[in-house]
Write a protein that holds these residues in place. Sequence first.
Motif, PDB file in Angstrom:
ATOM      1  N   ARG B  60       0.776  -1.320  -0.233  1.00  0.00           N
ATOM      2  CA  ARG B  60       0.058  -0.033   0.097  1.00  0.00           C
ATOM      3  C   ARG B  60       0.779   1.368  -0.294  1.00  0.00           C
ATOM      4  O   ARG B  60       0.516   2.231  -0.206  1.00  0.00           O
ATOM      5  CB  ARG B  60      -1.140   0.004   1.128  1.00  0.00           C
ATOM      6  N   GLN B  63       2.591   0.700  -3.641  1.00  0.00           N
ATOM      7  CA  GLN B  63       1.720   0.060  -4.841  1.00  0.00           C
ATOM      8  C   GLN B  63       2.185  -0.428  -5.925  1.00  0.00           C
ATOM      9  O   GLN B  63       1.774  -0.320  -7.224  1.00  0.00           O
ATOM     10  CB  GLN B  63       0.842   1.353  -5.311  1.00  0.00           C
ATOM     11  N   LEU B 147     -13.480   2.663  -8.310  1.00  0.00           N
ATOM     12  CA  LEU B 147     -13.461   3.064  -6.981  1.00  0.00           C
ATOM     13  C   LEU B 147     -12.240   3.019  -6.255  1.00  0.00           C
ATOM     14  O   LEU B 147     -11.571   3.773  -5.678  1.00  0.00           O
ATOM     15  CB  LEU B 147     -14.500   2.497  -6.246  1.00  0.00           C
ATOM     16  N   VAL B 151      -9.214   5.533  -5.069  1.00  0.00           N
ATOM     17  CA  VAL B 151      -8.813   5.503  -3.559  1.00  0.00           C
ATOM     18  C   VAL B 151      -7.322   5.251  -3.328  1.00  0.00           C
ATOM     19  O   VAL B 151      -6.535   5.850  -2.586  1.00  0.00           O
ATOM     20  CB  VAL B 151      -9.234   4.409  -2.917  1.00  0.00           C
ATOM     21  N   ARG B 152      -6.874   4.425  -4.322  1.00  0.00           N
ATOM     22  CA  ARG B 152      -5.150   4.096  -4.175  1.00  0.00           C
ATOM     23  C   ARG B 152      -4.535   5.360  -4.744  1.00  0.00           C
ATOM     24  O   ARG B 152      -3.483   5.579  -4.252  1.00  0.00           O
ATOM     25  CB  ARG B 152      -5.106   2.962  -4.992  1.00  0.00           C
ATOM     26  N   VAL B 155      -4.444   7.946  -1.961  1.00  0.00           N
ATOM     27  CA  VAL B 155      -3.491   7.360  -0.774  1.00  0.00           C
ATOM     28  C   VAL B 155      -1.871   7.500  -1.463  1.00  0.00           C
ATOM     29  O   VAL B 155      -1.152   8.166  -0.809  1.00  0.00           O
ATOM     30  CB  VAL B 155      -3.345   6.022  -0.532  1.00  0.00           C
ATOM     31  N   LEU B 201      -7.571  13.159   2.023  1.00  0.00           N
ATOM     32  CA  LEU B 201      -8.415  12.233   1.604  1.00  0.00           C
ATOM     33  C   LEU B 201      -9.739  12.345   1.375  1.00  0.00           C
ATOM     34  O   LEU B 201     -10.347  12.241   0.211  1.00  0.00           O
ATOM     35  CB  LEU B 201      -7.994  10.909   2.285  1.00  0.00           C
ATOM     36  N   LEU B 205     -11.230  12.512  -2.269  1.00  0.00           N
ATOM     37  CA  LEU B 205     -12.268  11.462  -2.663  1.00  0.00           C
ATOM     38  C   LEU B 205     -14.059  11.978  -2.162  1.00  0.00           C
ATOM     39  O   LEU B 205     -14.755  11.153  -2.037  1.00  0.00           O
ATOM     40  CB  LEU B 205     -12.147  10.328  -1.719  1.00  0.00           C
TER      41      LEU B 205
END
Lengths: 172, 213
Positions: B60, B63, B147, B151-152, B155, B201, B205
């Motif tokens: 994470r 990635q 989605l 989100v990734r 981040v 975030l 988002l």
Amino acid sequence: MNCRQTELRAIAYLDGKLGRKAAEAVERHLAGCATCAEQLHGISEVSSLLQGWEPVQPSASFNARLERRILAEPATAAAWWERPSLWLQMHPFGKPALAGALLGMMLFAVLLARYTPGTSASLTANLPSTQMVATVSDGNDDLALYQDLPVLENLDLLSNFEVLQELQATRQ
Amino acid sequence: MAVEKAATSGRSWGLTKLNMNAVAAGSDAELMLRVKEGDEGSFGNLLARYRDPVVNFLYRMVQNAAIAEELAQDVFLRVYRARESYAPSAKFTTWLYCIATNVALNHLRDGRMARQMAAIDDPESEVGRELRSPDQNVEERLLAQSLGWEVRQAVLALPGKQRAAVLLHKYQELDYKQIGAALGCSESAVKSLLFRAYETLRERLSHLAGGRS
């Protein structure tokens, strides 16, 4: 409680890790502050979105690769100065014997330097001293003496030569 | 030395067969102390407990699954190397994630991230690695992919320290004190860091969060 204080407590509040009094204080602030309430609501939603990020599975070769790296570790990680020398590994007496031998050698060297006569002279043997310069100077005089030897051999004859004495008297 | 013996005798450590009953093998600190004494099996137990969480934390962070695995190997290698100086003064997980965080942040700092950007796992391959719900139809799956990708990306756009703080908080479930130890900052600084990260975030988002509510 103001907005800044609420910010610092917001995450702990959403995590349910605030004490009862602190949580109630946050709730009172949220009831009167639409901005903070909106922020916390949004953060809570983001947290739910992150929850959907599924984990990955490491590859099947992960452990085997790690094992290979660990087994190769001593050869690659330890620098040569960190490793005991081959001599030490092979020597039957090991480190105490080596330490004793080194100490003995150092002691012997100190005693030898202290009690050997002429040590200081030998140390300065290559340096040009005044004595040496004088010797060289004397040597040059001797050489000149040898070169003038034929004259010196006739010195008495010349000093007592009557003709010369008469010549000097004539000049006077 | 245990490793030297193993290397010279050609003996395997048995890491390829993880002890899945590692939970019953003792606390993390006890296992690490046994590793310090030369017990190879205890290292296998620690690996069984923490391999997947560490790989996923690093995944994470960067990635990219391949890079995450390489970094995770570095983390466990560092744990192994440090075994002789290990003292159970702090929780093992704090120490482990401190190493993992430093490895990840160093990787990001090295500038390798720029080269890696092109190689970040794309949504298709990424979703292929994740568990798919058999109940999802094509449309729902595409929506979930989109989605997840957003989100990734959100981040990934966070600064390294904020990213680490969010991941340690959200997925590794470390407390604020542990996160502070891993990031080298105080507990109150962690709370502030987390708030800023989640707030960023939220802003990025917000369109997704609104659509879900």
